[in-house]
Design an enzyme around this catalytic site. Structure first.
Site, short mmCIF file in Angstrom:
data_model
loop_
_atom_site.label_atom_id
_atom_site.label_comp_id
_atom_site.label_asym_id
_atom_site.label_seq_id
_atom_site.Cartn_x
_atom_site.Cartn_y
_atom_site.Cartn_z
N ASP A 3 7.59 4.26 -7.10
CA ASP A 3 6.19 4.66 -7.41
C ASP A 3 6.03 3.32 -8.59
O ASP A 3 5.21 3.59 -9.48
CB ASP A 3 6.01 5.88 -8.14
CG ASP A 3 6.92 6.03 -9.34
OD1 ASP A 3 7.64 5.40 -9.63
OD2 ASP A 3 6.59 7.20 -9.85
N LEU A 63 14.06 5.40 -4.68
CA LEU A 63 13.84 6.65 -4.65
C LEU A 63 12.48 6.94 -4.56
O LEU A 63 11.53 6.67 -5.14
CB LEU A 63 14.22 6.91 -6.25
CG LEU A 63 15.72 6.46 -7.03
CD1 LEU A 63 15.70 7.23 -8.21
CD2 LEU A 63 16.71 7.33 -6.05
N ALA A 64 12.49 7.72 -3.29
CA ALA A 64 11.13 8.23 -2.90
C ALA A 64 10.95 9.50 -2.30
O ALA A 64 10.29 9.85 -1.35
CB ALA A 64 10.73 7.12 -1.67
N ARG A 120 1.04 15.46 -9.69
CA ARG A 120 0.07 15.10 -10.16
C ARG A 120 -1.12 14.26 -9.34
O ARG A 120 -2.23 14.24 -9.70
CB ARG A 120 0.14 14.29 -11.55
CG ARG A 120 0.57 15.22 -12.86
CD ARG A 120 1.08 14.39 -13.77
NE ARG A 120 2.31 13.69 -13.53
CZ ARG A 120 3.05 13.04 -14.43
NH1 ARG A 120 2.47 12.39 -15.35
NH2 ARG A 120 4.27 12.77 -14.04
N LYS A 141 -19.72 -6.84 20.82
CA LYS A 141 -18.24 -6.10 21.12
C LYS A 141 -17.62 -6.85 22.22
O LYS A 141 -18.19 -6.74 23.33
CB LYS A 141 -18.60 -4.78 21.31
CG LYS A 141 -17.37 -3.70 21.28
CD LYS A 141 -17.54 -2.67 22.23
CE LYS A 141 -17.29 -3.36 23.83
NZ LYS A 141 -17.21 -2.21 24.52
N THR A 196 16.21 12.14 -10.69
CA THR A 196 16.39 10.91 -10.29
C THR A 196 18.03 10.83 -10.26
O THR A 196 18.61 10.03 -9.26
CB THR A 196 15.98 9.86 -11.09
OG1 THR A 196 16.07 9.90 -12.49
CG2 THR A 196 14.65 9.74 -11.02
N ARG A 230 -41.29 -6.90 36.06
CA ARG A 230 -42.09 -5.92 35.22
C ARG A 230 -43.54 -5.76 35.97
O ARG A 230 -43.87 -6.72 37.00
CB ARG A 230 -42.40 -6.66 33.85
CG ARG A 230 -43.06 -7.92 33.88
CD ARG A 230 -43.19 -8.58 32.31
NE ARG A 230 -43.71 -9.74 32.39
CZ ARG A 230 -43.25 -10.89 31.31
NH1 ARG A 230 -42.21 -10.63 30.90
NH2 ARG A 230 -43.79 -12.06 31.81
N GLU A 267 13.84 10.45 -22.33
CA GLU A 267 12.71 10.84 -21.74
C GLU A 267 11.61 11.19 -22.54
O GLU A 267 11.83 11.74 -23.71
CB GLU A 267 12.87 11.86 -20.70
CG GLU A 267 13.87 11.17 -19.37
CD GLU A 267 13.37 10.01 -18.79
OE1 GLU A 267 12.07 10.33 -18.49
OE2 GLU A 267 13.78 9.05 -18.95
N SER A 321 -36.87 -12.30 25.54
CA SER A 321 -36.98 -11.32 24.49
C SER A 321 -36.76 -9.56 25.43
O SER A 321 -37.63 -9.67 26.53
CB SER A 321 -38.09 -11.32 23.54
OG SER A 321 -37.85 -12.28 22.97
C1 UD1 Z 1 11.39 7.73 -14.70
C2 UD1 Z 1 12.41 7.43 -15.51
C3 UD1 Z 1 11.82 6.96 -16.78
C4 UD1 Z 1 11.12 5.53 -16.67
C5 UD1 Z 1 10.24 5.94 -15.24
C6 UD1 Z 1 9.55 4.50 -14.89
C7 UD1 Z 1 14.24 9.24 -15.12
C8 UD1 Z 1 14.96 10.69 -15.54
N1 UD1 Z 1 13.20 8.77 -15.94
O1 UD1 Z 1 10.55 8.71 -15.22
O2 UD1 Z 1 12.77 6.95 -17.85
O3 UD1 Z 1 10.42 5.47 -17.64
O4 UD1 Z 1 10.80 6.50 -14.24
O5 UD1 Z 1 8.60 4.62 -14.06
O6 UD1 Z 1 14.74 8.72 -14.07
N2 UD1 Z 1 12.65 11.02 -7.30
C9 UD1 Z 1 13.34 11.46 -6.19
N3 UD1 Z 1 14.16 12.56 -6.32
C10 UD1 Z 1 13.93 13.41 -7.50
C11 UD1 Z 1 13.02 12.94 -8.64
C12 UD1 Z 1 12.44 11.70 -8.65
O7 UD1 Z 1 13.48 10.84 -5.43
O8 UD1 Z 1 14.82 14.29 -7.57
C13 UD1 Z 1 11.81 9.79 -7.25
C14 UD1 Z 1 10.29 9.72 -7.10
O9 UD1 Z 1 9.68 10.07 -5.89
C15 UD1 Z 1 9.68 8.61 -7.77
C16 UD1 Z 1 10.93 8.25 -8.63
O10 UD1 Z 1 12.12 9.05 -8.24
O11 UD1 Z 1 9.49 7.51 -6.88
C17 UD1 Z 1 10.66 8.52 -10.25
O12 UD1 Z 1 10.61 9.88 -10.47
P1 UD1 Z 1 9.60 10.40 -11.60
O13 UD1 Z 1 9.42 11.92 -11.50
O14 UD1 Z 1 8.18 9.77 -11.23
O15 UD1 Z 1 10.14 9.86 -12.82
P2 UD1 Z 1 9.16 9.54 -14.09
O16 UD1 Z 1 9.09 10.80 -14.80
O17 UD1 Z 1 8.29 8.52 -14.01
CA CA Z 2 7.16 7.96 -12.43
#
Ligand code: UD1
Ligand code: CA
Length: 484
Positions: A106, A11-12, A18, A373, A82, A462, A176, A427
């Site tokens: 992440d 998931l990215a 932040r 170089k 997520t 020179r 959460e 030199s």
């Molecule tokens: C999430 C988990 C939490 C866990 C934590 C661990 C959920 C609801 N919560 O929280 O329980 O402890 O990770 O790191 O899953 N992303 C998407 N699409 C979205 C939302 C997020 O692709 O709609 C991706 C983000 O880019 C990120 C990852 O999912 O890489 C996690 O999302 P993030 O919002 O950081 O979740 P946390 O609040 O950290």
């Molecule tokens: Ca996170």
């Protein structure tokens, strides 16, 4: 590697609010590589059948920087959580009698071995369940295992989903931070965001997800509770090294994670026989390779594909990028080497700069304030002070006097300087390229050499020195007479 059918989902899509950045969070770098690279690396370690990456915010940038040919990309244009992100991937594990590994982009510190262990744990659970009489009697042999979630106890659980277990130690639900009651907030076992679920059960649960929570998001974590309602349990694999599950939500966490990763690399190389003085100040990247008995002093940066061989010492404040440093080389303090090769026994620095595509031959010495170089320098050649050697081919046992400059650029093009074996460059010689100085040839100091010098000749350019006797006296008299 995992030896059962497996689709991996990374998931990215998130923006990483932040980070307060124009760049997507997962592309911020840790020791020179994007955060997402490490997640992808660990996932590829277990060799899933398919890897799907969910991208959203600035997806073109993410796709091009992941640079993964075998990966599939799914677009999530609105980040609704997520759970929503995973449900967009459903088509890739529809009618799939296998498992789905889900991991957040992440969480860069998780090891491939840990993902592998989660797979082994799942297999063990399924085997165990097969002979569990209680479950057999209930009639759902092998049917009660929804999957495995990786968890860990962390010193500060703030921000993570808390793992609520039942009396049998299975996961009841994941709550959460924003939805947790005071008692749940005290739980320090947290959700890593890494799970392996049985695909058919996951699909059913995804279809039932709601967003009636504090953040109004579709939480993937809710699938644990939903599957449980069907008698399908998620088991926790609690890992001991909690640093593996640290997630990166802001730039301070990024710095923290970078430090931990660096410590891992240093631990590995130190235990393999290399010395780091003040290791907390060393920067060392993933692709660096040290052999043995390499000694590295404080504040050095070892970048990219850098290899350093036995007995070599790197003094303080050196930067070495994508270079091969041979055996028993001494890189003295404050030197900078990139995209180059330093052969065995050479001495570089202090304060030397070796730029791209240079080769410094065996036992040669490149001293202070010398810039090299795109040049090839032979064996036992010395250029020890204040020189610029660019686009040069320099032979063996050549002596380059202090202040020598290869004038390689005429304003339009770069030209080559060739200096053959055992030549002696006086030199402050300016060698106006293209030019060749022959074997054992000599240039007089301060000369501007514009024509080729034959082997064993002296080239000097020179003016004759003039001596004016008693000049000081004469000048004094002149000024005293005029009275000025
Ligand atoms: C999430 C988990 C939490 C866990 C934590 C661990 C959920 C609801 N919560 O929280 O329980 O402890 O990770 O790191 O899953 N992303 C998407 N699409 C979205 C939302 C997020 O692709 O709609 C991706 C983000 O880019 C990120 C990852 O999912 O890489 C996690 O999302 P993030 O919002 O950081 O979740 P946390 O609040 O950290
Ligand atoms: Ca996170």
């Amino acid at each position: 590697m995992i030896d059962f059918p497996l689709v991996a989902v990374i998931l990215a899509a998130g923006k990483g609010t932040r980070f307060k950045s124009d760049k997507p969070k997962v592309l911020h770098t840790i020791l020179g590589k994007p955060m997402l690279w490490y997640v992808k690396y660990s996932v590829s370690w277990i060799k899933p059948d398919k890897t799907v990456i969910v991208v959203g915010h600035k997806k073109e940038d993410v796709i091009s920087s992941v640079n993964c040919n075998g990966c599939l990309f799914v677009h999530q244009d609105e980040q609704l959580g997520t759970g929503h992100a995973v449900s967009l991937v459903k088509e890739h594990f529809m009618d799939f009698d296998g498992y789905v590994l889900i991991i957040n982009g992440d969480t860069p510190l998780v090891r491939g071995e840990t993902l592998h262990n989660a797979g082994e744990y799942l297999k063990a659970l399924i085997r165990y369940e097969g002979v569990n009489l209680n479950t057999l009697r209930k009639g759902y042999r092998n049917r009660s295992i929804a999957g495995v979630a990786i968890t860990a106890r962390v010193p500060n659980p703030y921000g993570y989903g808390r793992v609520v277990r039942d009396e049998n130690g299975r996961i009841m639900k994941i709550v959460e931070e924003k939805d947790a009651d005071p008692q749940e907030k005290r739980i320090n076992e947290v959700n890593s965001g890494i799970y392996i679920f049985y695909a058919p059960y996951l699909i059913q649960a995804l279809d039932k997800l709601q967003n009636d929570n504090a953040q109004g998001e579709y939480y993937l974590t809710d699938v644990v509770r939903i599957m449980r309602e069907e008698g399908r349990y998620t088991y926790a694999l609690e890992i001991l090294d909690y640093t593996e599950i640290l997630n990166v939500n802001d730039r301070l966490q990024l710095a923290g994670v970078e430090n931990i990763l660096k410590q891992r690399f240093i631990t590995f190389w130190a235990l393999n026989g290399n010395t780091f003085h003040q290791p907390e100040s060393t920067w060392i990247e993933f692709d660096v390779d040290l052999s043995r008995d390499v000694e590295i002093f404080q504040n050095c940066m070892l970048v990219g594909k850098t290899q350093i061989y036995e007995g070599t010492v790197i003094e303080a404040n050196c930067v070495i990028k994508n270079s091969r440093i041979g055996k028993n080389v001494r890189v003295l303090a404050n030197s900078y080497i990139e995209d180059s090769v330093i052969e065995d026994g050479a001495v570089i620095g202090p304060f030397a700069r070796i730029r791209a595509n240079s080769v410094i031959g065996e036992s040669s010495q490149i001293g202070n304030f010398v810039e090299v170089k795109n040049s090839r320098i032979g064996k036992e050649t010395y250029a020890k002070h204040l020189s610029y050697l660019g686009d040069a081919q320099i032979g063996n046992k050549v002596n380059i006097g202090a202040g020598t400059i290869t004038c390689n650029f005429d304003g339009y093009r770069k030209h080559q300087t060739v200096i053959k074996d055992r030549a002696f460059i006086g030199s402050d010689t300016m060698l106006v390229a293209p030019i060749t100085v022959g074997e054992e040839a000599i240039t007089g100091s301060g000369s501007v050499i514009t024509k080729d010098v034959p082997d064993r000749a002296l080239a000097i350019e020179r003016n004759q020195q003039k001596i004016i006797e008693n000049y000081v006296e004469m000048r004094k008299k002149k000024y005293e007479k005029s009275g000025d």
